[in-house]
Scaffold this motif. Sequence first.
Motif, PDB file in Angstrom:
ATOM      1  N   ILE A  40       0.930  -1.149  -0.142  1.00 14.70           N
ATOM      2  CA  ILE A  40       0.111   0.098  -0.049  1.00 14.70           C
ATOM      3  C   ILE A  40       0.777   1.355   0.174  1.00 14.70           C
ATOM      4  CG2 ILE A  40      -1.506   1.403   1.567  1.00 14.70           C
ATOM      5  CD1 ILE A  40      -3.009  -1.228   2.317  1.00 14.70           C
ATOM      6  N   GLY A  41       1.712   1.207   0.758  1.00 11.81           N
ATOM      7  CA  GLY A  41       2.814   2.476   0.822  1.00 11.81           C
ATOM      8  C   GLY A  41       3.501   2.473  -0.342  1.00 11.81           C
ATOM      9  N   ILE A  42       4.000   1.695  -0.920  1.00 13.62           N
ATOM     10  CA  ILE A  42       4.816   1.573  -2.401  1.00 13.62           C
ATOM     11  C   ILE A  42       3.694   2.225  -3.423  1.00 13.62           C
ATOM     12  CG2 ILE A  42       5.565   0.084  -4.183  1.00 13.62           C
ATOM     13  CD1 ILE A  42       7.029  -1.685  -2.127  1.00 13.62           C
ATOM     14  N   PHE A  68      15.295  11.684   7.294  1.00 12.07           N
ATOM     15  CA  PHE A  68      13.949  11.428   7.987  1.00 12.07           C
ATOM     16  C   PHE A  68      13.204  10.277   7.432  1.00 12.07           C
ATOM     17  CE2 PHE A  68       9.236  12.334   6.723  1.00 12.07           C
ATOM     18  CZ  PHE A  68       8.902  12.322   7.886  1.00 12.07           C
ATOM     19  N   LEU A  69      13.410   9.942   6.074  1.00 15.38           N
ATOM     20  CA  LEU A  69      12.584   8.832   5.710  1.00 15.38           C
ATOM     21  C   LEU A  69      13.066   7.358   5.952  1.00 15.38           C
ATOM     22  CD1 LEU A  69      12.701   9.965   1.736  1.00 15.38           C
ATOM     23  CD2 LEU A  69      10.618   9.999   3.240  1.00 15.38           C
ATOM     24  N   LEU A  70      14.471   7.474   6.035  1.00 16.91           N
ATOM     25  CA  LEU A  70      15.041   6.301   6.730  1.00 16.91           C
ATOM     26  C   LEU A  70      14.523   5.791   8.016  1.00 16.91           C
ATOM     27  CD1 LEU A  70      18.724   6.248   5.280  1.00 16.91           C
ATOM     28  CD2 LEU A  70      16.779   4.883   4.536  1.00 16.91           C
ATOM     29  N   LEU A  71      14.383   6.740   8.893  1.00 18.05           N
ATOM     30  CA  LEU A  71      13.837   6.667  10.241  1.00 18.05           C
ATOM     31  C   LEU A  71      12.372   6.290  10.127  1.00 18.05           C
ATOM     32  CD1 LEU A  71      14.535  10.063  12.171  1.00 18.05           C
ATOM     33  CD2 LEU A  71      15.386   7.484  12.395  1.00 18.05           C
ATOM     34  N   LEU A  72      11.488   6.544   9.183  1.00 13.22           N
ATOM     35  CA  LEU A  72      10.303   5.882   9.061  1.00 13.22           C
ATOM     36  C   LEU A  72      10.319   4.287   8.720  1.00 13.22           C
ATOM     37  CD1 LEU A  72       8.433   8.409   6.816  1.00 13.22           C
ATOM     38  CD2 LEU A  72       8.140   8.002   9.375  1.00 13.22           C
ATOM     39  N   MET A  73      11.626   4.007   8.253  1.00 16.01           N
ATOM     40  CA  MET A  73      11.479   2.460   8.023  1.00 16.01           C
ATOM     41  C   MET A  73      11.861   1.605   9.312  1.00 16.01           C
ATOM     42  SD  MET A  73      13.815   2.686   4.473  1.00 16.01           S
ATOM     43  CE  MET A  73      13.253   0.988   3.946  1.00 16.01           C
ATOM     44  N   ALA A  74      12.679   2.395  10.243  1.00 15.17           N
ATOM     45  CA  ALA A  74      12.866   1.726  11.557  1.00 15.17           C
ATOM     46  C   ALA A  74      11.881   1.008  12.324  1.00 15.17           C
ATOM     47  CB  ALA A  74      13.592   2.605  12.355  1.00 15.17           C
ATOM     48  N   PRO A  75      10.684   1.735  12.604  1.00 18.12           N
ATOM     49  CA  PRO A  75       9.605   1.010  13.229  1.00 18.12           C
ATOM     50  C   PRO A  75       9.306  -0.475  12.499  1.00 18.12           C
ATOM     51  CG  PRO A  75       8.928   3.246  13.065  1.00 18.12           C
ATOM     52  CD  PRO A  75      10.067   2.992  12.159  1.00 18.12           C
ATOM     53  N   MET A  76       9.133  -0.598  11.459  1.00 21.45           N
ATOM     54  CA  MET A  76       8.865  -2.026  10.992  1.00 21.45           C
ATOM     55  C   MET A  76       9.893  -3.067  11.302  1.00 21.45           C
ATOM     56  SD  MET A  76       7.969  -3.850   7.112  1.00 21.45           S
ATOM     57  CE  MET A  76       9.618  -4.413   6.934  1.00 21.45           C
ATOM     58  N   ILE A  77      11.180  -2.524  10.936  1.00 24.50           N
ATOM     59  CA  ILE A  77      12.325  -3.569  11.329  1.00 24.50           C
ATOM     60  C   ILE A  77      12.379  -3.918  12.530  1.00 24.50           C
ATOM     61  CG2 ILE A  77      14.771  -3.495  11.287  1.00 24.50           C
ATOM     62  CD1 ILE A  77      14.764  -1.393   9.077  1.00 24.50           C
ATOM     63  N   MET A  78      12.146  -2.825  13.694  1.00 24.80           N
ATOM     64  CA  MET A  78      12.100  -3.131  14.996  1.00 24.80           C
ATOM     65  C   MET A  78      10.839  -4.223  15.330  1.00 24.80           C
ATOM     66  SD  MET A  78      12.927   0.731  16.564  1.00 24.80           S
ATOM     67  CE  MET A  78      12.639  -0.001  18.288  1.00 24.80           C
ATOM     68  N   VAL A  93      -2.519  -4.788  13.385  1.00 20.37           N
ATOM     69  CA  VAL A  93      -2.873  -3.168  13.341  1.00 20.37           C
ATOM     70  C   VAL A  93      -1.141  -2.466  13.248  1.00 20.37           C
ATOM     71  CG1 VAL A  93      -3.419  -1.009  14.158  1.00 20.37           C
ATOM     72  CG2 VAL A  93      -5.101  -2.888  14.260  1.00 20.37           C
ATOM     73  N   ARG A  94      -0.477  -3.061  14.207  1.00 21.51           N
ATOM     74  CA  ARG A  94       1.040  -2.586  13.907  1.00 21.51           C
ATOM     75  C   ARG A  94       1.835  -3.019  12.885  1.00 21.51           C
ATOM     76  NH1 ARG A  94       4.179  -4.596  19.010  1.00 21.51           N
ATOM     77  NH2 ARG A  94       2.665  -3.672  20.165  1.00 21.51           N
ATOM     78  N   ARG A  95       1.501  -4.205  12.274  1.00 22.08           N
ATOM     79  CA  ARG A  95       2.293  -4.640  11.235  1.00 22.08           C
ATOM     80  C   ARG A  95       1.788  -3.698   9.972  1.00 22.08           C
ATOM     81  NH1 ARG A  95       0.467 -10.129  13.597  1.00 22.08           N
ATOM     82  NH2 ARG A  95       2.231 -10.889  14.454  1.00 22.08           N
ATOM     83  N   LEU A  96       0.576  -3.582   9.909  1.00 19.97           N
ATOM     84  CA  LEU A  96      -0.188  -3.037   8.695  1.00 19.97           C
ATOM     85  C   LEU A  96       0.676  -1.418   8.607  1.00 19.97           C
ATOM     86  CD1 LEU A  96      -1.966  -2.857   6.295  1.00 19.97           C
ATOM     87  CD2 LEU A  96      -3.765  -1.731   8.010  1.00 19.97           C
ATOM     88  N   VAL A  97       0.513  -0.722   9.902  1.00 20.66           N
ATOM     89  CA  VAL A  97       1.052   0.708   9.812  1.00 20.66           C
ATOM     90  C   VAL A  97       2.310   0.767   9.663  1.00 20.66           C
ATOM     91  CG1 VAL A  97       1.238   2.716  11.561  1.00 20.66           C
ATOM     92  CG2 VAL A  97      -0.859   1.336  11.464  1.00 20.66           C
ATOM     93  N   THR A  98       3.283   0.004  10.469  1.00 20.74           N
ATOM     94  CA  THR A  98       4.682   0.092  10.012  1.00 20.74           C
ATOM     95  C   THR A  98       5.179  -0.654   8.761  1.00 20.74           C
ATOM     96  OG1 THR A  98       5.010  -2.145  11.151  1.00 20.74           O
ATOM     97  CG2 THR A  98       5.321  -0.290  12.717  1.00 20.74           C
ATOM     98  N   GLY A  99       4.453  -1.426   8.167  1.00 16.95           N
ATOM     99  CA  GLY A  99       4.426  -1.717   6.787  1.00 16.95           C
ATOM    100  C   GLY A  99       4.232  -0.641   5.997  1.00 16.95           C
ATOM    101  N   ILE A 100       3.261   0.073   6.097  1.00 23.40           N
ATOM    102  CA  ILE A 100       2.959   1.283   5.245  1.00 23.40           C
ATOM    103  C   ILE A 100       4.029   2.258   5.312  1.00 23.40           C
ATOM    104  CG2 ILE A 100       1.678   3.450   5.084  1.00 23.40           C
ATOM    105  CD1 ILE A 100      -0.751   1.409   5.642  1.00 23.40           C
ATOM    106  N   TYR A 101       4.432   2.439   6.494  1.00 20.36           N
ATOM    107  CA  TYR A 101       5.778   3.665   6.509  1.00 20.36           C
ATOM    108  C   TYR A 101       6.881   3.080   5.766  1.00 20.36           C
ATOM    109  CZ  TYR A 101       3.266   5.789  10.690  1.00 20.36           C
ATOM    110  OH  TYR A 101       2.419   6.435  11.503  1.00 20.36           O
ATOM    111  N   PHE A 102       7.177   1.682   5.828  1.00 22.73           N
ATOM    112  CA  PHE A 102       8.429   1.113   5.331  1.00 22.73           C
ATOM    113  C   PHE A 102       8.109   1.201   3.709  1.00 22.73           C
ATOM    114  CE2 PHE A 102      11.071  -2.098   3.502  1.00 22.73           C
ATOM    115  CZ  PHE A 102      12.252  -1.997   4.327  1.00 22.73           C
ATOM    116  N   GLY A 103       7.038   0.679   3.284  1.00 20.55           N
ATOM    117  CA  GLY A 103       6.775   0.814   1.803  1.00 20.55           C
ATOM    118  C   GLY A 103       6.822   2.251   1.275  1.00 20.55           C
ATOM    119  N   LEU A 104       6.238   3.157   1.758  1.00 22.34           N
ATOM    120  CA  LEU A 104       6.201   4.616   1.322  1.00 22.34           C
ATOM    121  C   LEU A 104       7.572   5.146   0.985  1.00 22.34           C
ATOM    122  CD1 LEU A 104       3.644   6.738   1.401  1.00 22.34           C
ATOM    123  CD2 LEU A 104       4.390   7.623   3.555  1.00 22.34           C
ATOM    124  N   VAL A 105       8.477   4.852   1.755  1.00 21.58           N
ATOM    125  CA  VAL A 105       9.956   5.542   1.500  1.00 21.58           C
ATOM    126  C   VAL A 105      10.314   4.994   0.316  1.00 21.58           C
ATOM    127  CG1 VAL A 105      12.265   5.427   2.549  1.00 21.58           C
ATOM    128  CG2 VAL A 105      10.274   5.798   3.948  1.00 21.58           C
TER     129      VAL A 105
END
Length: 210
Positions: A40-42, A68-78, A93-105
Amino acid sequence: MLQEILHFFGRAICHQIEERSLLASGKTLSVCARDTGIYIGIFSSLFYLHMTKRNTNITIPTIRTSFFLLLLMAPMIMDGLGSYTHVFESSNVRRLVTGIYFGLVLPYFLYPLVIGKALKKKAQPVITKAADFLIPFLISCSLGGLVYWGGLPFKVIDSFIILVIFSWGSLLVSFLFSKIQHNLLKWTFSIAGSLAMLTFLSILHKLIIS
C-alpha cells in the motif's frame, strides 16, 4: 480460480500465516498484514511520483530528507525483529501501519533511478515540498483504513495488492534492461522477468514448506 492465482503469486513474497493476515469479505488476503502495508505504501508514493514527477529531472532526496525517510523504516524493522525473536507480540494493526511507513519510503529512492534521470545535470530532489510526502502519506492511510476495516471486497483488495507486487517487481527487474533504449521492448522484458521471478519464488516456497 482467481483466489488460487492471487494466492499463488502472494506466496512468492510472503509466509501467508493466516493469523498474521487481514480479512476481506471473510477471506484471508494473499499476503500478511505487514506485506499488505508495504505494498500500500509503495503504491501510494509510486503513484504520486509517476503522476507528478515522471517528466521532471529528479534525483534521490537530500541528506536531511533521506535521514527522515530512513527513520520511518525503523519501526517495521524493530517490530519484525521483536516479533520473530519473541521479545514481544505484534498485532496486525501494528504490522499494517509499520509496513505502510516502510513501503512509502522505497520509491523515493528507487523511482529516480528507474526513470534514468537521477544523474542528469540540474536534477532536483524528488521531494521539494511538504506535499510530495504528505499526499502519498494520506493516500496510504486512506487505503490502509479501507483494507483494515473491510471497506472493499476481497477480489478488489487482493487483486490490487498482487498487481502492485507485480508492478514493483517489474520496476526492479527493469534495472537489468536499463541499457535498452526502446521503452516498449524494455518494459516487455521487465514484465516478463517479473512474472518469471514471482512464479519461480512461489514454486520454490511451495517446495520448501511441503
